[in-house]
Design an enzyme around this catalytic site. Structure first.
Site, mmCIF file in Angstrom:
data_model
loop_
_atom_site.group_PDB
_atom_site.id
_atom_site.type_symbol
_atom_site.label_atom_id
_atom_site.label_comp_id
_atom_site.label_asym_id
_atom_site.label_seq_id
_atom_site.Cartn_x
_atom_site.Cartn_y
_atom_site.Cartn_z
ATOM 1 N N GLU A 260 17.090 -81.061 -0.080
ATOM 2 C CA GLU A 260 17.391 -81.047 1.200
ATOM 3 C C GLU A 260 16.011 -81.711 2.026
ATOM 4 O O GLU A 260 14.877 -81.232 1.660
ATOM 5 C CB GLU A 260 17.468 -79.832 1.855
ATOM 6 C CG GLU A 260 18.931 -79.222 1.292
ATOM 7 C CD GLU A 260 19.323 -77.703 1.788
ATOM 8 O OE1 GLU A 260 18.495 -77.284 2.418
ATOM 9 O OE2 GLU A 260 20.309 -77.251 1.497
ATOM 10 N N HIS A 278 22.487 -77.798 6.543
ATOM 11 C CA HIS A 278 22.020 -76.440 6.407
ATOM 12 C C HIS A 278 22.027 -75.712 7.493
ATOM 13 O O HIS A 278 20.826 -75.316 7.894
ATOM 14 C CB HIS A 278 20.709 -76.353 5.428
ATOM 15 C CG HIS A 278 20.345 -75.146 4.664
ATOM 16 N ND1 HIS A 278 19.594 -75.207 3.662
ATOM 17 C CD2 HIS A 278 21.019 -73.762 5.189
ATOM 18 C CE1 HIS A 278 19.641 -73.836 3.114
ATOM 19 N NE2 HIS A 278 20.449 -72.981 4.231
#
Length: 302
Positions: A260, A278
């Site tokens: 990420e 997220h």
């Protein structure tokens, strides 16, 4: 007076309350090498998922001797070497009660998005396309939702799904829960075979191993959808993409990724994927509740 570092931000109301108690709060993100040095000047560090507190950082903080506590502003603590920190005399806490509703709602949002082509139709309409005939969806009512893991978030999602007329199954490493007889317990394999929607709500496995890989995906109906708002890597990204490409799976909703920000463009650009960056706990209400839990942890710990 405590010096508190919030590396990934903190709700304003929590900051104001902590400062009114006489504590000093700094909001600043540090890269790992910089964080090693910075923690020498703080008593408490508050992190979200973006900051990893692993052994080298813990060693540096322990050697400096000032850091007393790491607080994870959220549920999962797999971005922190908890046992290692505790062994070094640094307490670790989290805020498990605050973001359950928000994550459950996001999982549900992905289910709606996939079932009714909300995400992809938004994209194609912006491209000037009117693909009405391509977007015959399905209703959630009457479908079976399988929950992998049955903690706070799953329970919230189960309640919401039941209100929509869904049948709920769950599997849980601790076995069936007597306090929720209204939901059906099954093995993981049976759940995957029977469910129209599968939503994952478990911690990361040791070593980053996938819980749902190619073998597990092959057990699912080719009309089924899988949702991962838990942790990146719980669902094998390569196997998931293959299942989508082959038509073995109808779609996937993904909020968390192995890396990420993710570089897996093939996955997030797939027409049968609903993706978010997220944001499971990223609601104003959840952040306020998390801030309140952080304040309470500090009040009762020092």
């Amino acid at each position: 007076m405590l010096r508190i570092l919030a590396t990934d931000g903190i709700d304003k109301s929590a900051r104001d309350e902590l400062e009114s108690m006489g504590h000093e709060v700094t909001e600043q993100y540090f890269e790992p090498e910089e964080l090693k040095k910075a923690l020498a000047d703080y008593d408490v560090v508050v992190v979200r998922s973006a900051t990893k507190v692993k052994a080298p950082i813990i060693d540096a903080a322990a050697d400096a001797g000032r850091l007393k506590m790491i607080i994870r502003a959220g549920v999962g603590v797999d971005n922190i070497d908890v046992d290692y920190a505790e062994a070094k005399g640094i307490k670790v806490r989290n805020t498990p009660n605050s973001s359950s509703a928000s994550v459950a709602e996001l999982a549900l949002a992905h289910m709606f998005s996939l079932a009714r082509f909300v995400g992809i139709s938004n994209v194609t309409m912006r491209e000037g396309k009117w693909n009405k005939k391509n977007y015959t969806g399905v209703e959630l009512s009457g479908k079976t939702l399988g929950l992998v893991g049955f903690g706070r978030i799953s329970i919230e999602l189960a309640k919401k799904a039941t209100a929509l007329g869904m049948k709920v199954l769950y599997t849980n490493r601790r076995g069936p829960r007597e306090d929720f007889p209204e939901y059906g317990y099954s093995t993981l394999e049976e759940l995957l075979r029977l469910s129209d929607f599968v939503s994952i709500h478990t911690p990361s496995l040791e070593g980053g191993k996938a819980l749902i890989g190619m073998n597990e995906l092959k057990l699912m109906k080719n009309t089924a959808y899988i949702i991962n708002c838990a942790r990146g890597g719980i669902v094998d990204e390569e196997a998931l993409l293959q299942a989508l490409e082959s038509g073995d799976l109808a779609g996937a909703g993904i909020d968390v990724f192995v890396e990420e920000p993710t570089k897996n463009l093939a996955l997030i650009n797939h027409p049968r994927v609903s993706s978010t960056p997220h944001i499971g706990g990223s609601t104003a209400e959840a952040q306020e509740r998390i801030g309140g839990e952080i304040v309470e942890i500090i009040k009762t710990s020092f």
